[in-house]
Motif scaffolding. Sequence first.
Motif, PDB file in Angstrom:
ATOM      1  N   ARG A  58       1.077  -1.180  -0.095  1.00 12.07           N
ATOM      2  CA  ARG A  58       0.015   0.304  -0.230  1.00 12.07           C
ATOM      3  C   ARG A  58       0.811   1.688   0.389  1.00 12.07           C
ATOM      4  NH1 ARG A  58      -5.555   1.647   3.134  1.00 12.07           N
ATOM      5  NH2 ARG A  58      -5.831   3.460   2.251  1.00 12.07           N
ATOM      6  N   PHE A  59       0.692   2.257  -0.979  1.00 12.87           N
ATOM      7  CA  PHE A  59       1.091   3.388  -0.668  1.00 12.87           C
ATOM      8  C   PHE A  59       0.279   4.174  -1.113  1.00 12.87           C
ATOM      9  CE2 PHE A  59       3.335   0.130  -3.373  1.00 12.87           C
ATOM     10  CZ  PHE A  59       5.041  -0.225  -2.758  1.00 12.87           C
ATOM     11  N   GLY A  60       0.278   4.868   0.051  1.00 11.21           N
ATOM     12  CA  GLY A  60      -0.469   5.314   0.482  1.00 11.21           C
ATOM     13  C   GLY A  60      -2.158   5.463   0.131  1.00 11.21           C
ATOM     14  N   ASP A  61      -2.942   5.888  -1.854  1.00 12.29           N
ATOM     15  CA  ASP A  61      -3.821   5.403  -1.531  1.00 12.29           C
ATOM     16  C   ASP A  61      -3.941   4.136  -2.893  1.00 12.29           C
ATOM     17  OD1 ASP A  61      -5.282   6.934  -0.016  1.00 12.29           O
ATOM     18  OD2 ASP A  61      -5.535   8.553  -1.269  1.00 12.29           O
ATOM     19  N   LEU A  62      -2.859   4.390  -3.347  1.00 10.72           N
ATOM     20  CA  LEU A  62      -2.961   3.319  -3.641  1.00 10.72           C
ATOM     21  C   LEU A  62      -2.495   1.761  -3.795  1.00 10.72           C
ATOM     22  CD1 LEU A  62      -2.455   2.676  -7.221  1.00 10.72           C
ATOM     23  CD2 LEU A  62       0.409   2.162  -6.594  1.00 10.72           C
ATOM     24  N   ILE A  63      -3.418   0.815  -3.856  1.00 12.48           N
ATOM     25  CA  ILE A  63      -2.676  -1.189  -3.579  1.00 12.48           C
ATOM     26  C   ILE A  63      -2.370  -1.393  -4.173  1.00 12.48           C
ATOM     27  CG2 ILE A  63      -3.761  -3.069  -2.242  1.00 12.48           C
ATOM     28  CD1 ILE A  63      -5.889  -0.798  -0.941  1.00 12.48           C
ATOM     29  N   LEU A  64      -1.367  -2.826  -4.482  1.00 12.26           N
ATOM     30  CA  LEU A  64      -0.993  -3.585  -5.501  1.00 12.26           C
ATOM     31  C   LEU A  64      -0.951  -5.117  -4.660  1.00 12.26           C
ATOM     32  CD1 LEU A  64       1.897  -1.594  -7.124  1.00 12.26           C
ATOM     33  CD2 LEU A  64      -0.344  -1.331  -8.147  1.00 12.26           C
ATOM     34  N   SER A  65      -1.546  -5.729  -5.790  1.00 11.59           N
ATOM     35  CA  SER A  65      -1.033  -7.309  -5.453  1.00 11.59           C
ATOM     36  C   SER A  65      -0.673  -8.119  -6.224  1.00 11.59           C
ATOM     37  CB  SER A  65      -2.781  -7.881  -4.712  1.00 11.59           C
ATOM     38  OG  SER A  65      -3.782  -7.735  -5.919  1.00 11.59           O
ATOM     39  N   GLU A  66       0.065  -9.279  -5.657  1.00 13.67           N
ATOM     40  CA  GLU A  66       1.258  -9.881  -7.144  1.00 13.67           C
ATOM     41  C   GLU A  66       0.849 -11.101  -6.353  1.00 13.67           C
ATOM     42  OE1 GLU A  66       2.854  -8.148  -5.747  1.00 13.67           O
ATOM     43  OE2 GLU A  66       2.460  -6.487  -6.895  1.00 13.67           O
ATOM     44  N   ASN A  67      -0.042 -12.467  -7.358  1.00 13.24           N
ATOM     45  CA  ASN A  67       0.506 -14.274  -6.789  1.00 13.24           C
ATOM     46  C   ASN A  67       0.803 -14.655  -8.188  1.00 13.24           C
ATOM     47  OD1 ASN A  67      -2.148 -14.719  -7.754  1.00 13.24           O
ATOM     48  ND2 ASN A  67      -2.971 -13.596  -6.408  1.00 13.24           N
ATOM     49  N   LEU A  68       1.538 -15.573  -7.719  1.00 10.67           N
ATOM     50  CA  LEU A  68       2.223 -16.691  -8.496  1.00 10.67           C
ATOM     51  C   LEU A  68       1.846 -17.984  -7.982  1.00 10.67           C
ATOM     52  CD1 LEU A  68       3.578 -16.978 -11.347  1.00 10.67           C
ATOM     53  CD2 LEU A  68       5.455 -16.702 -10.267  1.00 10.67           C
ATOM     54  N   THR A  92       0.143 -20.390 -13.089  1.00 12.42           N
ATOM     55  CA  THR A  92      -0.675 -19.641 -13.020  1.00 12.42           C
ATOM     56  C   THR A  92      -0.825 -18.237 -12.280  1.00 12.42           C
ATOM     57  OG1 THR A  92      -2.468 -20.625 -11.166  1.00 12.42           O
ATOM     58  CG2 THR A  92      -2.705 -21.249 -14.221  1.00 12.42           C
ATOM     59  N   GLY A  93      -1.053 -17.163 -12.426  1.00 15.70           N
ATOM     60  CA  GLY A  93      -1.460 -15.526 -11.371  1.00 15.70           C
ATOM     61  C   GLY A  93      -1.968 -14.567 -11.487  1.00 15.70           C
ATOM     62  N   LYS A  94      -2.006 -14.002 -10.468  1.00 13.05           N
ATOM     63  CA  LYS A  94      -2.813 -13.029 -10.819  1.00 13.05           C
ATOM     64  C   LYS A  94      -2.342 -11.377 -10.363  1.00 13.05           C
ATOM     65  CE  LYS A  94      -7.511 -10.987  -8.818  1.00 13.05           C
ATOM     66  NZ  LYS A  94      -8.257 -11.311  -7.649  1.00 13.05           N
ATOM     67  N   VAL A  95      -2.656 -10.514 -10.749  1.00 10.92           N
ATOM     68  CA  VAL A  95      -2.465  -8.873 -10.143  1.00 10.92           C
ATOM     69  C   VAL A  95      -3.076  -8.118 -10.542  1.00 10.92           C
ATOM     70  CG1 VAL A  95      -0.050  -9.249 -11.214  1.00 10.92           C
ATOM     71  CG2 VAL A  95      -1.756  -8.292 -12.440  1.00 10.92           C
ATOM     72  N   GLY A  96      -3.825  -7.167  -9.321  1.00 10.88           N
ATOM     73  CA  GLY A  96      -4.632  -6.328  -9.024  1.00 10.88           C
ATOM     74  C   GLY A  96      -4.052  -4.905  -8.766  1.00 10.88           C
ATOM     75  N   VAL A  97      -4.822  -4.094  -8.864  1.00  7.44           N
ATOM     76  CA  VAL A  97      -4.674  -2.973  -8.577  1.00  7.44           C
ATOM     77  C   VAL A  97      -6.177  -1.866  -7.873  1.00  7.44           C
ATOM     78  CG1 VAL A  97      -4.899  -1.713 -10.634  1.00  7.44           C
ATOM     79  CG2 VAL A  97      -3.401  -0.479  -9.056  1.00  7.44           C
ATOM     80  N   ARG A  98      -5.947  -1.108  -6.555  1.00 10.99           N
ATOM     81  CA  ARG A  98      -6.890  -0.786  -6.544  1.00 10.99           C
ATOM     82  C   ARG A  98      -6.243   0.737  -5.714  1.00 10.99           C
ATOM     83  NH1 ARG A  98     -11.370  -2.600  -2.995  1.00 10.99           N
ATOM     84  NH2 ARG A  98     -12.429   0.013  -1.530  1.00 10.99           N
ATOM     85  N   TYR A  99      -7.388   1.902  -6.154  1.00 15.40           N
ATOM     86  CA  TYR A  99      -6.908   2.891  -5.859  1.00 15.40           C
ATOM     87  C   TYR A  99      -7.937   3.813  -5.091  1.00 15.40           C
ATOM     88  CZ  TYR A  99      -5.350   7.918  -6.621  1.00 15.40           C
ATOM     89  OH  TYR A  99      -4.445   9.477  -6.272  1.00 15.40           O
TER      90      TYR A  99
END
Length: 616
Positions: A371-381, A394-401
């Motif tokens: 989490r960088f302030g209002d930005l959230i990043l997630s990754e999994n593999l 398999t994997g997934k990447v996600g972002v939330r602002y």
Amino acid sequence: MRGFGGKYFSLAAILASVSAVHLAAQASRMEQLHKVVVTADKSPQDLELTTGDIEIISGEELEEKGITTLSELMRYVTGSQAVQSGGAGKAASIFLRGLPNDKVLILIDGVRFNDPSNFNGPQSEHLQLLGIDRVEIVRGAQSGLWGSDAAAGVINIITSKQPHAKAMLSLGSFDTREFRSSVANSLDKFFYGLDFGFLDTRGFSAITPFGQDPRNFEADGYTNRSLKGKLGYRFDQGKIELGGIYINAYNEGDGYNPTTYAPDPNSKNDDKFRYYATYANGGYTFGQHTLSLHLDSTKTRRNFLDTAWGVNYFEGRTKNAELKDLYDYGVGTAQLGVGYQRFESLYNDTSGKHGDASYDNPYGFVTNKNRFGDLILSENLRYDGYNDFDNQWTGKVGVRYEWQRIAFLANYGTAYNVPNQIKRINPWGKPNPNLQPEKSRSYDLGIQGYGLKAVWFKERVKDLIDWYDPDPNVFGDEQYINTPGTSTFKGVELSYHRALSEALVMELGLTYLSPKDDKGKELLRRARRKYDYSFTWYPTEEHTITLSGYYVGSRYDIGGVQTGKYNITNLVASHRFAPHLKGFVRIQNLFDRYYQEVYGYGSEPRSVYVGVEGSF
């Protein structure tokens, strides 16, 4: 569109016009959902810190809407649909974003419910929602965390750990009797929970010629006994928990006329379903690390009692062991996990023929979130190894602002579905040991705020496994194969949750879906449009009234038969007689709308149930 005219929404208009009463605790239910932690990342997280498209339904909501089974719940959830071949206990299929039942992973407190011997996917019709804290629905490709069977998403049914003791008894239409009890408590550092459910109904005919009343044919009943228990011990830096789940169901069904081979509503085709699961959880926290160990074992048995020819017994078994470490490194969290799964299936038929299949699945995964302030990043593999077919990454990447009170979401994930073991050995034709996993890619973009949520999604599935008959004139050459091409599922989900006043809560949903096979042809039994709605009113501290329902748009079955274009409205009203005693009335299909979810199979006409519930 009769479902949205006149009398269908007259009650809703009454609810909306009633002056509010000061009941802030009840009306704020929707505002509290953001505080619920979820297991979408295989670790507890605030909902506001997740990037995925997640729906949470609380146990309180289930009670207010009179929802008692998982297949019933999925009719009301935006982005999902469900169809059932008759009444209680009859075969049900869940479609999550249009993807079929066998691509949905169902968990009960993290324990797999999917049966490797059932090629149609998990049998949600037998899942009674007992002692529920919440149901979490994570949409989109989730194999990067959960492995196979999660191409459409994951449904995690989480039982309550809060101290409580309650019991419910109800009677109603079709000679239905239901009893439920649930208790959970703590004794010093020990904690325990026990949930029991009993349902028995005479029901109505499963097979019903279209346009006819299912009550005019032989009734097909259903009995379900379910038991869940857990016992644990908490210590300063962790806990240990042991638990078990048992479901025993007897279902009366219909079959085919032995002379004409036509569906026969007065025939007999009964079956028994039994599910056994045991599990153990352990957790230990030291420094910035949290170690977790999960072990479980499941067995599913299905007996088809009136089968004169063919397979009459299936059994599926699973074993799972997983160890993971969640590490908080200040600017984020990382998780490393390793595990081992084993899947086994066997069958017997009426001639004495039998077969079995098994495979082992060691796996490892890593996740990261910042989490960088209002930005959230997630990754999994995740890496899955198999002894019978290709290994999978398999994997997934996600972002939330977050901006003001508005959140923007974006996710990309990959998934796979291993070939069902029964499809590989194929007791109805020719085995195909060369079947390979189906592979998926999913994308979604969303925006939410002020009670409104909008999500665009798209998922592409290739190497789809399907039934293949090279010569209809030859018996025994049929088999399952990986078909070339890509099927596409895309659409939009819109939902709006709002407390209109301190005494009235409204929920609205719209799903638009375009499900097409590799040739661009619309897939069956999915409606292009579905609307869902709910109004919960608290006129006094003793009363709760909920009007809920859904409208199913145009939908086609085999042969191009129209089975959609109907609205179903349900009503639940409760009165609290004393602080620990309340009574309720539940009316299903309030306006007695005729419909069939699966062509040629009856659906529930208007029915009424009354009951009492006590808490201690």
